[in-house]
Design a protein around this motif. Structure first.
Motif, PDB file in Angstrom:
ATOM      1  N   UNK A   1      50.100  32.753  56.046  1.00 16.49           N
ATOM      2  CA  UNK A   1      50.984  31.736  56.629  1.00 16.49           C
ATOM      3  C   UNK A   1      51.767  31.419  55.297  1.00 16.49           C
ATOM      4  N   UNK A   2      52.980  31.466  55.470  1.00 19.63           N
ATOM      5  CA  UNK A   2      53.927  31.309  54.394  1.00 19.63           C
ATOM      6  C   UNK A   2      54.248  29.669  53.891  1.00 19.63           C
ATOM      7  N   UNK A   3      54.432  29.764  52.785  1.00 17.78           N
ATOM      8  CA  UNK A   3      55.122  28.375  52.265  1.00 17.78           C
ATOM      9  C   UNK A   3      56.387  28.187  52.814  1.00 17.78           C
ATOM     10  N   UNK A   4      56.760  26.856  52.912  1.00 21.28           N
ATOM     11  CA  UNK A   4      58.027  26.772  53.455  1.00 21.28           C
ATOM     12  C   UNK A   4      59.430  27.267  52.671  1.00 21.28           C
ATOM     13  N   UNK A   5      59.276  27.519  51.504  1.00 20.41           N
ATOM     14  CA  UNK A   5      60.272  28.084  50.787  1.00 20.41           C
ATOM     15  C   UNK A   5      60.403  29.612  51.091  1.00 20.41           C
ATOM     16  N   UNK A   6      59.281  30.040  51.602  1.00 21.74           N
ATOM     17  CA  UNK A   6      59.374  31.488  52.155  1.00 21.74           C
ATOM     18  C   UNK A   6      60.246  31.864  53.253  1.00 21.74           C
ATOM     19  N   UNK A   7      60.612  30.957  53.922  1.00 17.99           N
ATOM     20  CA  UNK A   7      61.111  31.258  55.397  1.00 17.99           C
ATOM     21  C   UNK A   7      62.538  31.547  54.759  1.00 17.99           C
ATOM     22  N   UNK A   8      62.784  32.644  55.371  1.00 19.64           N
ATOM     23  CA  UNK A   8      64.310  33.443  54.907  1.00 19.64           C
ATOM     24  C   UNK A   8      65.108  33.308  56.117  1.00 19.64           C
ATOM     25  N   UNK A   9      64.680  33.035  57.490  1.00 22.02           N
ATOM     26  CA  UNK A   9      65.539  32.960  58.599  1.00 22.02           C
ATOM     27  C   UNK A   9      65.381  31.856  59.282  1.00 22.02           C
ATOM     28  N   UNK A  10      66.557  31.043  59.861  1.00 20.93           N
ATOM     29  CA  UNK A  10      66.511  30.040  60.552  1.00 20.93           C
ATOM     30  C   UNK A  10      67.323  29.964  61.731  1.00 20.93           C
ATOM     31  N   UNK A  11      66.802  29.489  62.790  1.00 23.51           N
ATOM     32  CA  UNK A  11      67.531  29.121  63.929  1.00 23.51           C
ATOM     33  C   UNK A  11      68.417  27.945  64.067  1.00 23.51           C
ATOM     34  N   UNK A  12      69.359  27.829  64.951  1.00 20.84           N
ATOM     35  CA  UNK A  12      70.308  26.706  65.019  1.00 20.84           C
ATOM     36  C   UNK A  12      69.643  25.183  65.276  1.00 20.84           C
ATOM     37  N   UNK A  13      68.588  25.432  65.940  1.00 19.74           N
ATOM     38  CA  UNK A  13      67.937  24.042  66.366  1.00 19.74           C
ATOM     39  C   UNK A  13      68.055  23.919  67.723  1.00 19.74           C
ATOM     40  N   UNK A  14      67.215  22.859  68.509  1.00 23.68           N
ATOM     41  CA  UNK A  14      67.248  22.619  69.687  1.00 23.68           C
ATOM     42  C   UNK A  14      66.597  20.942  69.494  1.00 23.68           C
TER      43      UNK A  14
ATOM     44  N   UNK B   1      56.312  21.505  61.172  1.00 19.30           N
ATOM     45  CA  UNK B   1      55.334  21.020  62.289  1.00 19.30           C
ATOM     46  C   UNK B   1      54.283  22.094  62.531  1.00 19.30           C
ATOM     47  N   UNK B   2      54.528  23.527  62.640  1.00 23.03           N
ATOM     48  CA  UNK B   2      53.572  24.299  62.749  1.00 23.03           C
ATOM     49  C   UNK B   2      53.553  25.790  62.522  1.00 23.03           C
ATOM     50  N   UNK B   3      52.989  26.503  62.293  1.00 20.70           N
ATOM     51  CA  UNK B   3      53.079  27.957  61.741  1.00 20.70           C
ATOM     52  C   UNK B   3      52.070  28.953  62.173  1.00 20.70           C
ATOM     53  N   UNK B   4      52.515  30.160  62.563  1.00 25.00           N
ATOM     54  CA  UNK B   4      51.463  31.180  63.015  1.00 25.00           C
ATOM     55  C   UNK B   4      51.897  32.275  62.233  1.00 25.00           C
ATOM     56  N   UNK B   5      50.757  33.064  61.839  1.00 25.63           N
ATOM     57  CA  UNK B   5      50.884  34.450  61.295  1.00 25.63           C
ATOM     58  C   UNK B   5      51.591  35.647  62.350  1.00 25.63           C
ATOM     59  N   UNK B   6      51.635  36.662  61.548  1.00 24.39           N
ATOM     60  CA  UNK B   6      52.148  37.691  62.570  1.00 24.39           C
ATOM     61  C   UNK B   6      51.372  38.234  63.297  1.00 24.39           C
ATOM     62  N   UNK B   7      50.171  38.118  63.072  1.00 26.97           N
ATOM     63  CA  UNK B   7      49.255  38.874  63.988  1.00 26.97           C
ATOM     64  C   UNK B   7      48.704  37.798  64.952  1.00 26.97           C
TER      65      UNK B   7
ATOM     66  N   UNK C   1      65.992  42.889  63.197  1.00 27.66           N
ATOM     67  CA  UNK C   1      65.291  43.607  62.492  1.00 27.66           C
ATOM     68  C   UNK C   1      63.815  43.217  62.724  1.00 27.66           C
ATOM     69  N   UNK C   2      63.579  43.195  64.093  1.00 27.24           N
ATOM     70  CA  UNK C   2      61.978  42.516  64.595  1.00 27.24           C
ATOM     71  C   UNK C   2      61.087  43.659  64.416  1.00 27.24           C
ATOM     72  N   UNK C   3      61.388  44.743  63.905  1.00 26.81           N
ATOM     73  CA  UNK C   3      60.169  45.728  63.510  1.00 26.81           C
ATOM     74  C   UNK C   3      59.451  45.168  62.632  1.00 26.81           C
ATOM     75  N   UNK C   4      59.894  44.473  61.714  1.00 28.15           N
ATOM     76  CA  UNK C   4      59.271  44.233  60.156  1.00 28.15           C
ATOM     77  C   UNK C   4      58.446  42.932  60.811  1.00 28.15           C
ATOM     78  N   UNK C   5      57.307  42.656  59.842  1.00 27.82           N
ATOM     79  CA  UNK C   5      56.455  41.780  60.118  1.00 27.82           C
ATOM     80  C   UNK C   5      56.875  40.419  59.686  1.00 27.82           C
ATOM     81  N   UNK C   6      56.662  39.323  60.646  1.00 30.92           N
ATOM     82  CA  UNK C   6      57.348  37.928  60.072  1.00 30.92           C
ATOM     83  C   UNK C   6      56.259  36.914  60.459  1.00 30.92           C
ATOM     84  N   UNK C   7      55.761  36.017  59.664  1.00 30.90           N
ATOM     85  CA  UNK C   7      55.199  34.752  60.001  1.00 30.90           C
ATOM     86  C   UNK C   7      56.152  33.887  60.687  1.00 30.90           C
ATOM     87  N   UNK C   8      55.799  33.065  61.584  1.00 32.47           N
ATOM     88  CA  UNK C   8      56.848  32.141  62.182  1.00 32.47           C
ATOM     89  C   UNK C   8      56.548  30.756  62.036  1.00 32.47           C
ATOM     90  N   UNK C   9      57.470  30.013  62.076  1.00 35.99           N
ATOM     91  CA  UNK C   9      57.068  28.309  62.117  1.00 35.99           C
ATOM     92  C   UNK C   9      58.175  27.461  62.819  1.00 35.99           C
TER      93      UNK C   9
END
Length: 126
Positions: A107-120, A48-54, A27-35
């Motif tokens: 820029x969201x707070x950490x608890x607001x991140x809903x989706x996470x990757x598996x890590x590298x 580590x770092x975060x970036x707004x949707x824009x 569902x990438x059509x929605x707006x997501x901030x990323x971190x």
């Protein structure tokens, strides 16, 4: 739902560089901030770092300021983390995360991140 897949980790000597990528699908059509977050063995996960949707707003942990750069390409649904001047203390599993937002510059707070990757894994040798 959003699926996140990180890539680009590896083994590098101190002082070297790596570029992490995080590909988003679903569902990438929605707006997501990323971190980006990381977790070293025996330690708590840390921001580590975060970036707004824009892409107009960014934030960094003090420990990586001036060395790491977060960026995103919304057309490609991809998040990046350019890591320069790497140190052994940067060794960790790096995770990308997504937080739905209503305001493009948020820029969201950490608890607001809903989706996470598996890590590298990033390993920096001294």
């Amino acid at each position: 739902q959003v699926q996140l897949v990180e890539s680009g980790g590896g083994l590098v000597q101190a002082g070297g560089s790596l570029r992490l990528s995080c590909a988003a699908s679903g569902r990438t059509s929605s707006r997501y901030a990323m971190g980006w977050f990381r977790q070293a063995p025996g330690k708590e996960r840390e921001f580590v770092a975060a970036i707004s949707w824009s892409g107009g707003n960014t934030a960094y942990a003090d420990s990586v300021k001036g060395r790491f750069t977060i960026s995103r390409d919304n057309a490609k649904n991809t998040l990046y983390l350019q890591m320069n001047s790497l140190k052994p203390d940067d060794t960790a599993v790096y995770y990308c995360a997504a937080a739905p937002v209503f305001v493009p510059g948020t820029l969201p707070r950490e608890y607001e991140y809903d989706y996470w990757g598996q890590g590298t894994q990033v390993t920096v040798s001294s």
